[in-house]
Design a protein around this motif. Structure first.
Motif, PDB file in Angstrom:
ATOM      1  N   THR A 150       0.826  -1.207   0.000  1.00 16.49           N
ATOM      2  CA  THR A 150       0.000   0.000   0.000  1.00 16.49           C
ATOM      3  C   THR A 150       0.859   1.255   0.000  1.00 16.49           C
ATOM      4  OG1 THR A 150      -1.827  -1.111   1.142  1.00 16.49           O
ATOM      5  CG2 THR A 150      -1.748   1.291   1.281  1.00 16.49           C
ATOM      6  N   ALA A 151       1.938   1.246   0.781  1.00 13.90           N
ATOM      7  CA  ALA A 151       2.826   2.407   0.830  1.00 13.90           C
ATOM      8  C   ALA A 151       3.466   2.665  -0.533  1.00 13.90           C
ATOM      9  CB  ALA A 151       3.900   2.192   1.892  1.00 13.90           C
ATOM     10  N   LEU A 156       3.602   5.966  -5.482  1.00 15.05           N
ATOM     11  CA  LEU A 156       3.625   6.068  -6.948  1.00 15.05           C
ATOM     12  C   LEU A 156       2.408   6.836  -7.461  1.00 15.05           C
ATOM     13  CD1 LEU A 156       4.756   2.422  -7.773  1.00 15.05           C
ATOM     14  CD2 LEU A 156       6.061   4.489  -8.287  1.00 15.05           C
ATOM     15  N   ALA A 157       1.252   6.539  -6.906  1.00 18.99           N
ATOM     16  CA  ALA A 157       0.029   7.205  -7.348  1.00 18.99           C
ATOM     17  C   ALA A 157       0.092   8.704  -7.091  1.00 18.99           C
ATOM     18  CB  ALA A 157      -1.180   6.593  -6.647  1.00 18.99           C
ATOM     19  N   GLY A 158       0.759   9.084  -6.008  1.00 17.76           N
ATOM     20  CA  GLY A 158       0.871  10.501  -5.693  1.00 17.76           C
ATOM     21  C   GLY A 158       1.626  11.279  -6.753  1.00 17.76           C
ATOM     22  N   LEU A 159       2.513  10.596  -7.476  1.00 17.72           N
ATOM     23  CA  LEU A 159       3.259  11.236  -8.573  1.00 17.72           C
ATOM     24  C   LEU A 159       2.703  10.840  -9.936  1.00 17.72           C
ATOM     25  CD1 LEU A 159       6.963  10.873  -7.340  1.00 17.72           C
ATOM     26  CD2 LEU A 159       5.436  12.821  -7.101  1.00 17.72           C
ATOM     27  N   GLU A 160       1.597  10.123  -9.922  1.00 15.69           N
ATOM     28  CA  GLU A 160       0.977   9.625 -11.153  1.00 15.69           C
ATOM     29  C   GLU A 160       1.954   8.784 -11.969  1.00 15.69           C
ATOM     30  OE1 GLU A 160      -0.677  13.000 -13.192  1.00 15.69           O
ATOM     31  OE2 GLU A 160      -2.341  13.189 -11.781  1.00 15.69           O
ATOM     32  N   LEU A 161       2.660   7.913 -11.266  1.00 13.26           N
ATOM     33  CA  LEU A 161       3.629   7.015 -11.895  1.00 13.26           C
ATOM     34  C   LEU A 161       3.082   5.593 -11.879  1.00 13.26           C
ATOM     35  CD1 LEU A 161       6.874   8.362 -10.185  1.00 13.26           C
ATOM     36  CD2 LEU A 161       6.173   8.749 -12.548  1.00 13.26           C
ATOM     37  N   PRO A 162       3.151   4.876 -12.978  1.00  8.29           N
ATOM     38  CA  PRO A 162       2.632   3.506 -13.012  1.00  8.29           C
ATOM     39  C   PRO A 162       3.600   2.513 -12.389  1.00  8.29           C
ATOM     40  CG  PRO A 162       3.514   4.085 -15.153  1.00  8.29           C
ATOM     41  CD  PRO A 162       3.612   5.325 -14.314  1.00  8.29           C
ATOM     42  N   LEU A 163       3.061   1.492 -11.773  1.00  9.55           N
ATOM     43  CA  LEU A 163       3.875   0.431 -11.177  1.00  9.55           C
ATOM     44  C   LEU A 163       4.739  -0.248 -12.228  1.00  9.55           C
ATOM     45  CD1 LEU A 163       4.370  -1.167  -8.502  1.00  9.55           C
ATOM     46  CD2 LEU A 163       2.584  -2.748  -9.269  1.00  9.55           C
ATOM     47  N   GLU A 164       4.264  -0.269 -13.458  1.00 11.18           N
ATOM     48  CA  GLU A 164       4.979  -0.954 -14.538  1.00 11.18           C
ATOM     49  C   GLU A 164       6.331  -0.311 -14.855  1.00 11.18           C
ATOM     50  OE1 GLU A 164       0.971  -2.091 -14.333  1.00 11.18           O
ATOM     51  OE2 GLU A 164       1.786  -0.057 -14.626  1.00 11.18           O
ATOM     52  N   LEU A 237      12.901  11.505  -7.343  1.00  7.79           N
ATOM     53  CA  LEU A 237      11.620  12.096  -7.728  1.00  7.79           C
ATOM     54  C   LEU A 237      10.762  12.339  -6.501  1.00  7.79           C
ATOM     55  CD1 LEU A 237      10.581   9.988 -10.861  1.00  7.79           C
ATOM     56  CD2 LEU A 237      11.774  12.186 -10.799  1.00  7.79           C
ATOM     57  N   LEU A 238      10.914  11.466  -5.508  1.00 11.30           N
ATOM     58  CA  LEU A 238      10.162  11.589  -4.258  1.00 11.30           C
ATOM     59  C   LEU A 238      11.115  11.391  -3.096  1.00 11.30           C
ATOM     60  CD1 LEU A 238       7.344  11.806  -2.820  1.00 11.30           C
ATOM     61  CD2 LEU A 238       7.352   9.292  -2.798  1.00 11.30           C
ATOM     62  N   GLN A 239      11.255  12.411  -2.270  1.00 10.04           N
ATOM     63  CA  GLN A 239      12.060  12.267  -1.067  1.00 10.04           C
ATOM     64  C   GLN A 239      11.338  11.360  -0.072  1.00 10.04           C
ATOM     65  OE1 GLN A 239      12.568  16.417   0.006  1.00 10.04           O
ATOM     66  NE2 GLN A 239      14.609  16.459  -0.927  1.00 10.04           N
ATOM     67  N   LYS A 240      12.075  10.949   0.934  1.00 10.75           N
ATOM     68  CA  LYS A 240      11.520  10.042   1.942  1.00 10.75           C
ATOM     69  C   LYS A 240      10.151  10.515   2.411  1.00 10.75           C
ATOM     70  CE  LYS A 240      12.781  10.502   6.159  1.00 10.75           C
ATOM     71  NZ  LYS A 240      13.569  10.543   7.413  1.00 10.75           N
ATOM     72  N   THR A 241       9.169   9.617   2.280  1.00 13.75           N
ATOM     73  CA  THR A 241       7.801   9.909   2.689  1.00 13.75           C
ATOM     74  C   THR A 241       7.334   8.802   3.620  1.00 13.75           C
ATOM     75  OG1 THR A 241       7.378  10.987   0.564  1.00 13.75           O
ATOM     76  CG2 THR A 241       5.467  10.366   1.880  1.00 13.75           C
ATOM     77  N   ALA A 242       6.754   9.175   4.739  1.00 15.09           N
ATOM     78  CA  ALA A 242       6.366   8.200   5.758  1.00 15.09           C
ATOM     79  C   ALA A 242       4.942   7.720   5.552  1.00 15.09           C
ATOM     80  CB  ALA A 242       6.520   8.803   7.148  1.00 15.09           C
ATOM     81  N   ALA A 249      10.949   6.191  -0.839  1.00 14.40           N
ATOM     82  CA  ALA A 249      11.559   7.216  -1.689  1.00 14.40           C
ATOM     83  C   ALA A 249      11.601   6.661  -3.103  1.00 14.40           C
ATOM     84  CB  ALA A 249      12.960   7.565  -1.205  1.00 14.40           C
ATOM     85  N   ILE A 250      11.448   7.512  -4.092  1.00 11.81           N
ATOM     86  CA  ILE A 250      11.438   7.068  -5.487  1.00 11.81           C
ATOM     87  C   ILE A 250      12.529   7.793  -6.252  1.00 11.81           C
ATOM     88  CG2 ILE A 250      10.100   6.873  -7.609  1.00 11.81           C
ATOM     89  CD1 ILE A 250       7.568   6.921  -5.905  1.00 11.81           C
ATOM     90  N   ALA A 251      13.361   7.014  -6.936  1.00 10.33           N
ATOM     91  CA  ALA A 251      14.424   7.570  -7.776  1.00 10.33           C
ATOM     92  C   ALA A 251      14.186   7.167  -9.224  1.00 10.33           C
ATOM     93  CB  ALA A 251      15.784   7.082  -7.322  1.00 10.33           C
ATOM     94  N   ARG A 252      14.636   8.022 -10.136  1.00  5.08           N
ATOM     95  CA  ARG A 252      14.563   7.728 -11.558  1.00  5.08           C
ATOM     96  C   ARG A 252      15.970   7.586 -12.091  1.00  5.08           C
ATOM     97  NH1 ARG A 252      14.453  10.911 -16.582  1.00  5.08           N
ATOM     98  NH2 ARG A 252      13.312   9.757 -18.167  1.00  5.08           N
ATOM     99  N   GLU A 253      16.184   6.557 -12.909  1.00  2.00           N
ATOM    100  CA  GLU A 253      17.446   6.403 -13.614  1.00  2.00           C
ATOM    101  C   GLU A 253      17.388   7.267 -14.879  1.00  2.00           C
ATOM    102  OE1 GLU A 253      19.396   2.195 -12.875  1.00  2.00           O
ATOM    103  OE2 GLU A 253      17.384   1.988 -13.720  1.00  2.00           O
ATOM    104  N   ASN A 254      18.288   8.206 -14.976  1.00  6.17           N
ATOM    105  CA  ASN A 254      18.275   9.140 -16.100  1.00  6.17           C
ATOM    106  C   ASN A 254      19.089   8.565 -17.255  1.00  6.17           C
ATOM    107  OD1 ASN A 254      16.801  11.443 -14.797  1.00  6.17           O
ATOM    108  ND2 ASN A 254      18.488  11.190 -13.354  1.00  6.17           N
ATOM    109  N   CYS A 255      18.534   7.554 -17.893  1.00  7.13           N
ATOM    110  CA  CYS A 255      19.215   6.882 -18.991  1.00  7.13           C
ATOM    111  C   CYS A 255      19.175   7.764 -20.232  1.00  7.13           C
ATOM    112  CB  CYS A 255      18.544   5.545 -19.292  1.00  7.13           C
ATOM    113  SG  CYS A 255      18.479   4.451 -17.857  1.00  7.13           S
TER     114      CYS A 255
END
Length: 259
Positions: A150-151, A156-164, A237-242, A249-255
């Motif tokens: 759920t966390a 992910l939903a808060g940033l409108e990012l898909p799980l895929e 993309l997302l700093q530590k969120t409780a 936390a969410i990071a993006r690989e800048n390929c």
């Protein structure tokens, strides 16, 4: 997965024994090196590979990649039937998924070996390479898989990012055996990358520090550095969120191909 580890040198033997101390494997060592108890000696790797290729679901070679390719080349048949093959250098720097990466499980095996040895998993499967998100997770002991899932999905939903788009979940080695985290990774069908505590302590990447985490697991943080260190060219993309005892936390690989 029934797995064999094959190596040729004293350095490779040390790496093989480290793997064997964390997962059930059969061990094979070239006869030029004295074999410890429980380790099977062999004379020629091509002959050995021919004998065991269909016997195991996974083969991990602690050896040069060229040697591995020549050994398996005459035996390769189908990605649906061939065993998972992983190649790990004797310095335990890179764990490469060589054969049957997706269907055969070599990608997951490479990550498992990397988590044990501290190597960088190298996965070239196109469906995995285009995924560019890493979700770092820290949690209090005993948090359930449901709460962790759920966390992750809420973050992910808060940033409108898909799980895929998520390539990896990531955490620190102090949380590597957390049952809820392992089950959450299985439920989400996303590999869990484990980051060595020393890499976090000595990292120069900018991330938030937590006195609570420092007092409980002797680390400056978990979720942010895990997300940053589990990939290449990462940015948060997302700093530590409780989320009720769970941090995400969410990071993006800048390929370059995705920029």
């Amino acid at each position: 997965m029934t797995t064999a580890v094959i190596t040729f040198s004293p350095q490779g033997l040390k790496v093989m024994q480290r793997i064997a101390s964390h997962m059930a494997v059969d061990q094979y060592l070239h006869q030029a090196i004295a074999a410890p108890p429980g380790v099977t000696p062999f004379e020629r790797v091509v002959a050995l590979t021919g004998e065991i290729f269909s016997r195991y679901e996974g083969l991990v070679y602690v050896a040069p990649c060229g040697v591995v390719v020549r050994a398996i080349a005459p035996l390769v048949d189908s990605k649906l039937r061939d065993p998972a093959v992983v190649c790990l250098d004797v310095g335990a720097r890179h764990a490469m998924s060589v054969l049957s990466g997706h269907e055969g499980g070599a990608n997951d095996l490479a990550i498992a070996v990397a988590n044990i040895t501290g190597a960088e998993p190298v996965i070239s499967t196109t469906t995995e390479a285009v995924k560019d998100l890493i979700v770092g997770i820290g949690c209090r002991k005993g948090k359930s898989a449901a709460d962790i899932v759920t966390a992750v999905t809420t973050a992910l939903a808060g940033l409108e990012l898909p799980l895929e788009r998520v390539r990896l979940l990531a955490t620190a080695d102090v949380k590597a055996q957390e049952a809820g985290l392992l089950e959450a990774a299985a439920q989400l069908n996303i590999p869990l990358r484990v980051i060595d505590s020393d890499l976090i302590r000595h990292s120069t990447r900018p991330f938030g520090h937590s006195e609570f985490v420092a007092s409980h697991v002797q680390l400056p943080a978990v979720s942010e550095p895990a997300a940053l260190l589990a990939g290449r060219r990462t940015s948060l993309l997302l700093q530590k969120t409780a989320f009720n005892g769970i941090t995400v936390a969410i990071a993006r690989e800048n390929c370059p191909s995705l920029a």
